[in-house]
Write a protein that holds these residues in place. Sequence first.
Motif, PDB file in Angstrom:
ATOM      1  N   LYS A  70       0.851  -1.319   0.105  1.00  0.00           N
ATOM      2  CA  LYS A  70      -0.045   0.091   0.067  1.00  0.00           C
ATOM      3  C   LYS A  70       0.892   1.224  -0.123  1.00  0.00           C
ATOM      4  CE  LYS A  70      -3.306  -2.389   2.729  1.00  0.00           C
ATOM      5  NZ  LYS A  70      -4.120  -2.647   4.051  1.00  0.00           N
ATOM      6  N   VAL A  71       2.229   0.936   0.214  1.00  0.00           N
ATOM      7  CA  VAL A  71       2.950   2.161   0.230  1.00  0.00           C
ATOM      8  C   VAL A  71       3.944   2.312  -1.094  1.00  0.00           C
ATOM      9  CG1 VAL A  71       4.997   3.078   1.498  1.00  0.00           C
ATOM     10  CG2 VAL A  71       3.100   1.845   2.613  1.00  0.00           C
ATOM     11  N   LYS A  72       3.920   3.598  -1.564  1.00  0.00           N
ATOM     12  CA  LYS A  72       4.691   3.806  -2.777  1.00  0.00           C
ATOM     13  C   LYS A  72       6.052   4.412  -2.686  1.00  0.00           C
ATOM     14  CE  LYS A  72       0.509   3.978  -5.560  1.00  0.00           C
ATOM     15  NZ  LYS A  72      -0.478   5.009  -6.271  1.00  0.00           N
ATOM     16  N   VAL A  73       6.992   3.679  -2.879  1.00  0.00           N
ATOM     17  CA  VAL A  73       8.416   4.424  -2.727  1.00  0.00           C
ATOM     18  C   VAL A  73       9.273   3.998  -3.959  1.00  0.00           C
ATOM     19  CG1 VAL A  73       8.321   3.890  -0.250  1.00  0.00           C
ATOM     20  CG2 VAL A  73       9.288   2.303  -1.756  1.00  0.00           C
ATOM     21  N   ASP A  74      10.508   4.843  -4.089  1.00  0.00           N
ATOM     22  CA  ASP A  74      11.279   4.807  -5.204  1.00  0.00           C
ATOM     23  C   ASP A  74      12.473   3.630  -4.982  1.00  0.00           C
ATOM     24  OD1 ASP A  74       9.845   6.795  -6.923  1.00  0.00           O
ATOM     25  OD2 ASP A  74      10.576   8.330  -5.286  1.00  0.00           O
ATOM     26  N   THR A  75      12.861   3.697  -3.613  1.00  0.00           N
ATOM     27  CA  THR A  75      14.070   3.112  -3.054  1.00  0.00           C
ATOM     28  C   THR A  75      13.650   2.417  -1.857  1.00  0.00           C
ATOM     29  OG1 THR A  75      15.529   4.942  -3.971  1.00  0.00           O
ATOM     30  CG2 THR A  75      16.453   3.496  -2.309  1.00  0.00           C
ATOM     31  N   LEU A  76      14.119   1.335  -1.449  1.00  0.00           N
ATOM     32  CA  LEU A  76      14.208   0.468  -0.395  1.00  0.00           C
ATOM     33  C   LEU A  76      15.565   0.188   0.024  1.00  0.00           C
ATOM     34  CD1 LEU A  76      13.020  -1.609   1.601  1.00  0.00           C
ATOM     35  CD2 LEU A  76      13.506  -3.330  -0.072  1.00  0.00           C
ATOM     36  N   ILE A  77      15.825   0.674   1.209  1.00  0.00           N
ATOM     37  CA  ILE A  77      17.312   0.535   1.912  1.00  0.00           C
ATOM     38  C   ILE A  77      16.905  -0.449   3.046  1.00  0.00           C
ATOM     39  CG2 ILE A  77      19.136   1.542   3.023  1.00  0.00           C
ATOM     40  CD1 ILE A  77      18.556   3.941   1.453  1.00  0.00           C
ATOM     41  N   HIS A  78      17.359  -1.754   2.910  1.00  0.00           N
ATOM     42  CA  HIS A  78      16.963  -2.737   4.165  1.00  0.00           C
ATOM     43  C   HIS A  78      18.179  -2.891   4.956  1.00  0.00           C
ATOM     44  CE1 HIS A  78      14.653  -6.042   5.820  1.00  0.00           C
ATOM     45  NE2 HIS A  78      15.670  -6.734   5.448  1.00  0.00           N
ATOM     46  N   ASP A 101      15.594 -16.178   8.854  1.00  0.00           N
ATOM     47  CA  ASP A 101      14.470 -15.383   9.073  1.00  0.00           C
ATOM     48  C   ASP A 101      14.736 -13.820   9.179  1.00  0.00           C
ATOM     49  OD1 ASP A 101      12.628 -17.469   8.758  1.00  0.00           O
ATOM     50  OD2 ASP A 101      12.223 -17.485  10.815  1.00  0.00           O
ATOM     51  N   THR A 102      15.880 -13.616   9.871  1.00  0.00           N
ATOM     52  CA  THR A 102      15.919 -12.201  10.146  1.00  0.00           C
ATOM     53  C   THR A 102      16.565 -11.509   9.003  1.00  0.00           C
ATOM     54  OG1 THR A 102      16.226 -12.762  12.338  1.00  0.00           O
ATOM     55  CG2 THR A 102      16.961 -10.564  11.726  1.00  0.00           C
ATOM     56  N   ASN A 103      17.808 -12.379   8.549  1.00  0.00           N
ATOM     57  CA  ASN A 103      18.736 -11.571   7.640  1.00  0.00           C
ATOM     58  C   ASN A 103      18.180 -11.679   6.060  1.00  0.00           C
ATOM     59  OD1 ASN A 103      20.496 -11.080   9.560  1.00  0.00           O
ATOM     60  ND2 ASN A 103      21.710 -12.813   9.018  1.00  0.00           N
ATOM     61  N   MET A 104      17.482 -12.943   5.653  1.00  0.00           N
ATOM     62  CA  MET A 104      16.855 -13.007   4.503  1.00  0.00           C
ATOM     63  C   MET A 104      15.439 -12.951   4.213  1.00  0.00           C
ATOM     64  SD  MET A 104      17.686 -13.818   1.251  1.00  0.00           S
ATOM     65  CE  MET A 104      16.326 -13.482   0.259  1.00  0.00           C
ATOM     66  N   SER A 105      14.628 -13.639   4.997  1.00  0.00           N
ATOM     67  CA  SER A 105      13.218 -13.522   5.015  1.00  0.00           C
ATOM     68  C   SER A 105      12.622 -12.117   4.917  1.00  0.00           C
ATOM     69  CB  SER A 105      12.633 -14.482   6.128  1.00  0.00           C
ATOM     70  OG  SER A 105      12.852 -15.749   5.716  1.00  0.00           O
ATOM     71  N   SER A 106      13.287 -11.342   5.919  1.00  0.00           N
ATOM     72  CA  SER A 106      12.732 -10.024   6.175  1.00  0.00           C
ATOM     73  C   SER A 106      13.132  -9.164   4.671  1.00  0.00           C
ATOM     74  CB  SER A 106      13.460  -9.281   7.240  1.00  0.00           C
ATOM     75  OG  SER A 106      14.920  -9.232   7.121  1.00  0.00           O
ATOM     76  N   LEU A 107      14.159  -9.455   4.074  1.00  0.00           N
ATOM     77  CA  LEU A 107      14.302  -8.722   2.906  1.00  0.00           C
ATOM     78  C   LEU A 107      13.471  -9.145   1.834  1.00  0.00           C
ATOM     79  CD1 LEU A 107      16.130  -7.051   1.041  1.00  0.00           C
ATOM     80  CD2 LEU A 107      17.608  -9.079   0.758  1.00  0.00           C
ATOM     81  N   PHE A 108      13.355 -10.394   1.837  1.00  0.00           N
ATOM     82  CA  PHE A 108      12.432 -11.039   0.623  1.00  0.00           C
ATOM     83  C   PHE A 108      10.913 -10.253   0.966  1.00  0.00           C
ATOM     84  CE2 PHE A 108       8.977 -14.097  -0.321  1.00  0.00           C
ATOM     85  CZ  PHE A 108       9.207 -14.175  -1.774  1.00  0.00           C
ATOM     86  N   HIS A 109      10.433 -10.218   2.097  1.00  0.00           N
ATOM     87  CA  HIS A 109       9.159  -9.786   2.463  1.00  0.00           C
ATOM     88  C   HIS A 109       9.137  -8.309   2.049  1.00  0.00           C
ATOM     89  CE1 HIS A 109       8.568 -13.212   5.443  1.00  0.00           C
ATOM     90  NE2 HIS A 109       8.295 -13.597   4.188  1.00  0.00           N
ATOM     91  N   ALA A 110      10.082  -7.395   2.341  1.00  0.00           N
ATOM     92  CA  ALA A 110      10.149  -5.919   1.996  1.00  0.00           C
ATOM     93  C   ALA A 110      10.505  -5.754   0.486  1.00  0.00           C
ATOM     94  CB  ALA A 110      11.285  -5.507   2.656  1.00  0.00           C
ATOM     95  N   VAL A 111      10.830  -6.545  -0.257  1.00  0.00           N
ATOM     96  CA  VAL A 111      10.986  -6.660  -1.643  1.00  0.00           C
ATOM     97  C   VAL A 111       9.829  -6.834  -2.320  1.00  0.00           C
ATOM     98  CG1 VAL A 111      12.062  -7.618  -3.720  1.00  0.00           C
ATOM     99  CG2 VAL A 111      13.474  -7.047  -1.840  1.00  0.00           C
ATOM    100  N   GLN A 112       9.083  -7.887  -1.845  1.00  0.00           N
ATOM    101  CA  GLN A 112       7.996  -8.376  -2.453  1.00  0.00           C
ATOM    102  C   GLN A 112       6.621  -7.445  -2.050  1.00  0.00           C
ATOM    103  OE1 GLN A 112       7.011 -11.254  -4.214  1.00  0.00           O
ATOM    104  NE2 GLN A 112       9.445 -11.053  -4.493  1.00  0.00           N
ATOM    105  N   GLY A 113       6.978  -6.365  -1.036  1.00  0.00           N
ATOM    106  CA  GLY A 113       6.137  -5.393  -0.747  1.00  0.00           C
ATOM    107  C   GLY A 113       6.271  -4.150  -1.721  1.00  0.00           C
ATOM    108  N   VAL A 114       7.232  -3.864  -1.966  1.00  0.00           N
ATOM    109  CA  VAL A 114       7.435  -2.366  -2.720  1.00  0.00           C
ATOM    110  C   VAL A 114       7.805  -2.681  -4.219  1.00  0.00           C
ATOM    111  CG1 VAL A 114       8.785  -1.514  -0.651  1.00  0.00           C
ATOM    112  CG2 VAL A 114      10.206  -2.640  -2.360  1.00  0.00           C
TER     113      VAL A 114
END
Length: 225
Positions: A70-78, A101-114
Amino acid sequence: MANLGSSTIMLTGAGGALATAIAQELDDAGAQMVLVGRGESLARAADRFPATEVLDMDLTDPSSIDTLRKVKVDTLIHTVGSYSTQDAHKATPDDLRHLFDTNMSSLFHAVQGVLPHMLRQKDGLIMGVSAGQAARLSGPRAALYTASKAAVASYILSLHDELKHKGVRGMVLYPMGAIDTPSNRDAGMAWDTMIDPRGLAKSVAHALTRPDRAHITEIKVYPDT
């Protein structure tokens, strides 16, 4: 300082030492920020830095994907991540799950979101934090940590190769040593052997302002020792 006033940047791990240093650089450059984090550290970041949105969420939870879409961004800094070491013969499945989970899954979920929005607008940048041990593919007592951080780098670089012709690029930051944080000082690390998070943040800000034809995909920052 280059101007990032036209950019909306999602910063995860908001309130952490590295994220705070990056947020200061982004704020100085005029970027709009979406801060993502947890609890008191997120609240401190939100008090210190202006943000268009502040999201308190657990990025290891797959349900975070729907919220981020639901959030529109140009850049993700994870910057979300965790560090632990184990003797190889003492490592447990719980150690494995926690680090991945902390290092990889969190990144995957953030990427799939944006990512859907980035693909629609044909423009975007995804940056993740790996580790010096992953860059060298070695590290005694750190097999699981190194593997999880190597996964971060491989994932982002593979995304870059797949999506760069669609306008979405990837970038990996490798701190080539421990970051100077209160917890690392409490652990007994000497300040002069660690990397100042402000130096890492300035490297990130520099990379964000490169033109498309001068994109930086990997940044290695070393302690001054």
